[in-house]
Design a protein around this motif. Structure first.
Motif, PDB file in Angstrom:
ATOM      1  N   SER A 298      43.072 -13.304  48.728  1.00 46.61           N
ATOM      2  CA  SER A 298      44.387 -12.819  48.306  1.00 46.61           C
ATOM      3  C   SER A 298      44.413 -12.499  46.815  1.00 46.61           C
ATOM      4  CB  SER A 298      45.455 -13.869  48.634  1.00 46.61           C
ATOM      5  OG  SER A 298      45.151 -15.107  48.009  1.00 46.61           O
ATOM      6  N   ARG A 299      43.760 -13.302  45.990  1.00 48.46           N
ATOM      7  CA  ARG A 299      43.761 -13.040  44.553  1.00 48.46           C
ATOM      8  C   ARG A 299      43.018 -11.751  44.225  1.00 48.46           C
ATOM      9  NH1 ARG A 299      45.712 -16.960  41.457  1.00 48.46           N
ATOM     10  NH2 ARG A 299      44.786 -15.969  39.615  1.00 48.46           N
ATOM     11  N   ARG A 300      41.949 -11.497  44.964  1.00 54.46           N
ATOM     12  CA  ARG A 300      41.199 -10.271  44.683  1.00 54.46           C
ATOM     13  C   ARG A 300      41.957  -9.033  45.155  1.00 54.46           C
ATOM     14  NH1 ARG A 300      34.693  -9.691  45.621  1.00 54.46           N
ATOM     15  NH2 ARG A 300      34.469  -7.555  44.845  1.00 54.46           N
ATOM     16  N   ILE A 301      42.638  -9.160  46.280  1.00 49.37           N
ATOM     17  CA  ILE A 301      43.419  -8.026  46.775  1.00 49.37           C
ATOM     18  C   ILE A 301      44.558  -7.699  45.816  1.00 49.37           C
ATOM     19  CG2 ILE A 301      44.953  -7.294  48.640  1.00 49.37           C
ATOM     20  CD1 ILE A 301      43.183  -8.848  50.562  1.00 49.37           C
ATOM     21  N   SER A 302      45.170  -8.741  45.229  1.00 47.52           N
ATOM     22  CA  SER A 302      46.273  -8.523  44.297  1.00 47.52           C
ATOM     23  C   SER A 302      45.801  -8.280  42.867  1.00 47.52           C
ATOM     24  CB  SER A 302      47.201  -9.742  44.323  1.00 47.52           C
ATOM     25  OG  SER A 302      46.495 -10.925  43.971  1.00 47.52           O
ATOM     26  N   LYS A 303      44.505  -8.019  42.673  1.00 47.86           N
ATOM     27  CA  LYS A 303      43.934  -7.690  41.365  1.00 47.86           C
ATOM     28  C   LYS A 303      44.070  -8.846  40.366  1.00 47.86           C
ATOM     29  CE  LYS A 303      43.204  -3.491  42.883  1.00 47.86           C
ATOM     30  NZ  LYS A 303      41.827  -3.047  43.241  1.00 47.86           N
ATOM     31  N   GLN A 304      44.048 -10.092  40.834  1.00 46.36           N
ATOM     32  CA  GLN A 304      44.113 -11.241  39.947  1.00 46.36           C
ATOM     33  C   GLN A 304      42.730 -11.816  39.734  1.00 46.36           C
ATOM     34  OE1 GLN A 304      46.942 -14.135  41.257  1.00 46.36           O
ATOM     35  NE2 GLN A 304      48.532 -12.635  41.724  1.00 46.36           N
TER      36      GLN A 304
END
Length: 387
Positions: A298-304
């Protein structure tokens, strides 16, 4: 049954469950007035003006069970005996109470019988009503009944707190596992008793059991029975209570052994490295993270950016756990196992170096790679001094 109990019973000591309970209570009270001293005072006044019927029933029950009027007590026991022998009367008794205790007196009030010096059952007068119908109204404020209700509420609060404290004091040691050996023995005893009762319950004549138990309980409230039981308790049981308690403690000490080793599990951490130029096989140390930071995270998908620490020595065990004293971080030598368990896609596993690479659409290595490190953790027991 386990699924039913898990949804119906609270799991003690779980902060998330407590928070959920609080949130649910707040949600249920959303359409109710918030706490207010004037509202509290107004509601208390309204309650106090209407609660007299509850205390009248309480005192009536007290008169029955303490044998102040033996005829009333025997009448209650007769009705109770019929209910035990013929349980279907439970459906009839509430209707009979409404007819005899509510509607007949109300009708007699409207049609009062003529005065008679002879003791007899009152025969209502015929013809039209002779009196106004009785209406149940709240008692006036500051009247005698109002003040008596306030006194009864005050004393009821004191009785409740005393009973609550005694029950909590009696149940704390056997049920809260502060003394694990003692609570374990009680748990074993209750479980064994429950199994025996469950297996033998179909063969017990419950009607006669409840009949005898009810008569025994009511008979114990007789003044002579209370004096006899008090004398017997002081003469025979008081001296043996501590003796029996010490015998049980000795059995618990000898038979219940609580020396289990602490629970041990593996804690994982992922070493992440990043490649700034995919044309050059050079990787920069990034951080150690609890997540593998794969393409579907989820963090990678949201560019975090991934979260973690820079060095392996900075990794802390989970709350309530501690690293085993002689353990050290070990590289996971089977990366394909955790990749398969987590269903990580779009990666390539290097079984030699144990790195798991991102793959681009053209089959080349991406900008991230990770490998897993493992270390043994054990449950951190509570300090006995702090208890």
């Amino acid at each position: 049954m386990e699924r039913l109990f898990s949804t119906a019973l609270p799991s003690g000591g779980d902060a998330t469950v407590d928070a959920a309970d609080v949130a649910e209570r707040l949600q249920d009270q959303k359409n109710r007035p918030p706490f207010s001293v004037p509202v509290m005072a107004r509601n208390f006044t309204r309650l106090n003006a209407r609660i007299g019927i509850v205390f009248r029933l309480q005192y009536q029950a007290l008169r029955v069970f303490t044998w102040r009027t033996p005829t009333h007590t025997f009448s209650f026991l007769a009705v109770y005996s019929y209910i035990c022998l013929y349980p279907f009367l439970l459906v009839v008794v509430p209707l009979a109470i409404i007819l005899i205790a509510v509607m007949v007196p109300a009708y007699t009030r409207r049609h009062p019988p003529p005065p008679s010096p002879l003791p007899a059952f009152p025969v209502p007068a015929g013809g039209p009503p002779l009196a106004e119908a009785a209406e149940i109204k709240p008692v006036p404020e500051l009247s005698r009944d109002f003040l008596m209700n306030m006194r009864d509420i005050q004393n009821a609060m004191d009785d409740f707190t005393r009973a609550y404290d005694k029950i909590v004091l009696a149940l704390s040691r056997p049920t809260n596992f502060k003394d694990e050996a003692y609570s374990s023995a009680v748990y074993l005893l209750l479980m064994t008793t429950g199994v025996v009762v469950f297996m033998g319950a179909p063969y017990v004549p419950w009607r006669f059991v409840f009949l005898v138990a009810g008569w025994a309980a009511v008979s114990a409230g007789h003044p002579r029975a209370r004096r006899t039981m008090k004398m017997s308790h002081e003469k025979y049981l008081s001296a043996r209570e501590k003796e029996l308690s010490s015998v049980f403690d000795i059995l618990v000490e000898k038979q219940i052994v609580i020396d289990e080793p602490p629970e041990i599990r593996q804690v994982e951490i992922f070493e992440l490295q990043r490649q700034h130029n995919i044309d050059v096989d050079e990787w920069d140390d990034w951080l150690f993270s609890a997540s593998p930071y794969e393409s579907a995270s989820s963090r990678r998908i949201s560019k975090q950016r991934p979260e973690g620490v820079r060095f392996l020595d900075e990794v802390q065990p989970p709350e309530g756990w501690r690293f085993v004293h002689d353990s050290a971080w070990k590289l996971d030598l089977r990366p394909s196992v955790w990749v398969s368990q987590r269903n990580v896609v779009g990666t390539e596993v290097d079984e030699g170096s144990k790195w798991v690479y991102d793959l681009t659409q053209d089959g080349r290595h991406g900008e991230w790679r990770r490998r897993r490190w493992l270390r043994a953790c054990e449950r951190q027991p509570i300090d006995p001094v702090s208890q």
